[in-house]
Scaffold this motif. Structure first.
Motif, PDB file in Angstrom:
ATOM      1  N   ARG A  99       5.355   4.216  -6.007  1.00  0.00           N
ATOM      2  CA  ARG A  99       6.566   3.442  -5.716  1.00  0.00           C
ATOM      3  C   ARG A  99       7.017   3.616  -4.268  1.00  0.00           C
ATOM      4  O   ARG A  99       7.784   2.800  -3.745  1.00  0.00           O
ATOM      5  N   TYR A 100       6.542   4.674  -3.610  1.00  0.00           N
ATOM      6  CA  TYR A 100       6.937   4.950  -2.226  1.00  0.00           C
ATOM      7  C   TYR A 100       5.878   4.515  -1.208  1.00  0.00           C
ATOM      8  O   TYR A 100       6.043   4.777  -0.010  1.00  0.00           O
ATOM      9  N   GLU A 101       4.828   3.868  -1.647  1.00  0.00           N
ATOM     10  CA  GLU A 101       3.778   3.406  -0.733  1.00  0.00           C
ATOM     11  C   GLU A 101       4.363   2.421   0.282  1.00  0.00           C
ATOM     12  O   GLU A 101       5.064   1.468  -0.083  1.00  0.00           O
ATOM     13  N   THR A 102       4.061   2.641   1.559  1.00  0.00           N
ATOM     14  CA  THR A 102       4.614   1.778   2.601  1.00  0.00           C
ATOM     15  C   THR A 102       3.564   1.074   3.460  1.00  0.00           C
ATOM     16  O   THR A 102       3.923   0.217   4.280  1.00  0.00           O
ATOM     17  N   GLN A 103       2.294   1.424   3.283  1.00  0.00           N
ATOM     18  CA  GLN A 103       1.246   0.864   4.130  1.00  0.00           C
ATOM     19  C   GLN A 103       0.349  -0.126   3.392  1.00  0.00           C
ATOM     20  O   GLN A 103       0.043  -1.200   3.908  1.00  0.00           O
ATOM     21  N   ARG A 104      -0.053   0.233   2.206  1.00  0.00           N
ATOM     22  CA  ARG A 104      -1.001  -0.599   1.464  1.00  0.00           C
ATOM     23  C   ARG A 104      -0.309  -1.810   0.848  1.00  0.00           C
ATOM     24  O   ARG A 104       0.877  -1.782   0.534  1.00  0.00           O
ATOM     25  N   TRP A 105      -1.102  -2.870   0.654  1.00  0.00           N
ATOM     26  CA  TRP A 105      -0.622  -4.047  -0.045  1.00  0.00           C
ATOM     27  C   TRP A 105      -0.813  -3.884  -1.552  1.00  0.00           C
ATOM     28  O   TRP A 105       0.029  -4.289  -2.330  1.00  0.00           O
ATOM     29  N   ILE A 106      -1.946  -3.307  -1.900  1.00  0.00           N
ATOM     30  CA  ILE A 106      -2.286  -3.072  -3.307  1.00  0.00           C
ATOM     31  C   ILE A 106      -2.656  -1.601  -3.470  1.00  0.00           C
ATOM     32  O   ILE A 106      -3.454  -1.074  -2.690  1.00  0.00           O
ATOM     33  N   THR A 107      -2.082  -0.960  -4.459  1.00  0.00           N
ATOM     34  CA  THR A 107      -2.453   0.420  -4.745  1.00  0.00           C
ATOM     35  C   THR A 107      -2.948   0.526  -6.182  1.00  0.00           C
ATOM     36  O   THR A 107      -2.929  -0.460  -6.932  1.00  0.00           O
ATOM     37  N   PHE A 108      -3.374   1.723  -6.571  1.00  0.00           N
ATOM     38  CA  PHE A 108      -3.939   1.881  -7.913  1.00  0.00           C
ATOM     39  C   PHE A 108      -3.326   3.087  -8.605  1.00  0.00           C
ATOM     40  O   PHE A 108      -2.774   3.992  -7.979  1.00  0.00           O
ATOM     41  N   ILE A 109      -3.430   3.089  -9.910  1.00  0.00           N
ATOM     42  CA  ILE A 109      -2.896   4.151 -10.757  1.00  0.00           C
ATOM     43  C   ILE A 109      -3.978   4.546 -11.757  1.00  0.00           C
ATOM     44  O   ILE A 109      -4.617   3.686 -12.358  1.00  0.00           O
ATOM     45  N   LYS A 110      -4.155   5.835 -11.934  1.00  0.00           N
ATOM     46  CA  LYS A 110      -5.173   6.316 -12.878  1.00  0.00           C
ATOM     47  C   LYS A 110      -4.552   7.005 -14.086  1.00  0.00           C
ATOM     48  O   LYS A 110      -5.260   7.375 -15.019  1.00  0.00           O
ATOM     49  N   ALA A 111      -3.230   7.190 -14.077  1.00  0.00           N
ATOM     50  CA  ALA A 111      -2.566   7.882 -15.184  1.00  0.00           C
ATOM     51  C   ALA A 111      -1.219   7.236 -15.475  1.00  0.00           C
ATOM     52  O   ALA A 111      -0.173   7.860 -15.376  1.00  0.00           O
ATOM     53  N   SER A 112      -1.238   5.969 -15.845  1.00  0.00           N
ATOM     54  CA  SER A 112      -0.004   5.275 -16.182  1.00  0.00           C
ATOM     55  C   SER A 112       0.680   5.960 -17.364  1.00  0.00           C
ATOM     56  O   SER A 112       0.013   6.382 -18.305  1.00  0.00           O
ATOM     57  N   PRO A 113       2.026   6.080 -17.343  1.00  0.00           N
ATOM     58  CA  PRO A 113       2.726   6.682 -18.470  1.00  0.00           C
ATOM     59  C   PRO A 113       2.663   5.850 -19.745  1.00  0.00           C
ATOM     60  O   PRO A 113       2.997   6.333 -20.815  1.00  0.00           O
ATOM     61  N   LYS A 114       2.263   4.588 -19.620  1.00  0.00           N
ATOM     62  CA  LYS A 114       2.036   3.769 -20.801  1.00  0.00           C
ATOM     63  C   LYS A 114       0.630   3.191 -20.697  1.00  0.00           C
ATOM     64  O   LYS A 114       0.164   2.839 -19.605  1.00  0.00           O
TER      65      LYS A 114
END
Length: 256
Positions: free
Chosen positions: A165-180
């Motif tokens: 949520r604090y990413e400021t440089q990338r346009w697209i980021t990824f998540i490997k451990a979503s809480p849902k």
């Protein structure tokens, strides 16, 4: 377009939200197609897709000029029940005439990082060929972003206790451990979301009422208060409109 803050629209039911939202989207579609020959729209998943049902009934929309992107996506096959593309296709896209070449889906059979890198690269290509404009701070500008909110205040796949949520440089980021589930996802970042010309925050149902109360500033906040991801949605040079039904507002003082 100057920053205008947020507009809050309240409706008696989700049905009324669907009707008003469809009217607004069709008006924006006509405006941008007339101005530049295309209409770029970012879809999220969840109940939002069903709320677009009234838009399908519109007969004056030039669907051939629409270009569709996804706010976030689960790293699963496009035919998987968890796929936002599958949800959007079956609930909306298959019912209108948007060319398949204008629908930008996630790359499958790759890692979350590879999927995020690929989607960002494709957006950069669209900026390079002038399909998407670039904001002064270096992020793509979409005409309309349709955003939902989770019961704990997340938007896209930007969750409360995750650093993305604090990413400021990338346009697209990824998540490997979503809480849902599913755990692996890609998502547009907040700078991209906030670069949009129009953001429609479509929030309906009683299950989101607690988060709505917090997001609209009717909860006590201590000194170390950390904003919900939805509270970080604040267009830098565009419009933010909340579409809320009575159920979503049910925890507000006096029903708002």
């Amino acid at each position: 377009m100057a920053r205008v803050g947020k507009k809050i629209l309240e409706f008696d039911s989700e049905e009324h939200v669907a009707v008003d939202l469809s009217k607004k989207i069709s008006e924006l579609s006509a405006k941008y197609i007339k101005e530049k020959g295309s209409f770029t729209v970012v879809l999220s998943g969840g109940t939002l897709i069903d709320t677009l049902r009234k838009l399908v009934e519109k007969r004056d929309v030039d669907w051939s000029k629409w270009i569709i992107f996804f706010l976030d996506e689960r790293v699963v096959p496009l035919t998987d029940p968890d796929s936002n593309y599958k949800l959007a296709y079956e609930g909306f896209l298959c019912k209108v005439g948007i060319p398949k070449s204008n629908i930008y889906c996630i790359k499958v059979k790759v890692t979350p990082k590879e999927a995020a890198d690929d989607y960002e690269a494709r957006l950069k290509q669209l900026v390079a060929n002038k399909t998407l404009p670039l904001s002064p701070n270096g992020f793509p500008i979409f005409d309309l972003m349709l955003v939902g909110m989770g019961p704990e205040g997340h938007v896209a796949s930007l969750f409360c206790w995750h650093f993305q949520r604090y990413e400021t440089q990338r346009w697209i980021t990824f998540i490997k451990a979503s809480p849902k589930p599913p755990a692996e996802r890609i998502t547009m970042t907040l700078p991209v979301i906030n670069s949009s010309k129009h953001i429609a925050m479509v929030v309906t149902g009683k299950e989101v009422a607690d988060a709505v109360k917090v997001a609209l500033h009717e909860s006590d906040k201590g000194f170390a208060y950390i904003p919900l991801p939805v509270q970080m949605v604040s267009p830098t040079n565009g419009e933010l409109t909340w579409y809320l039904d009575k159920d979503a507002l049910s925890k507000m003082q006096g029903g708002r």
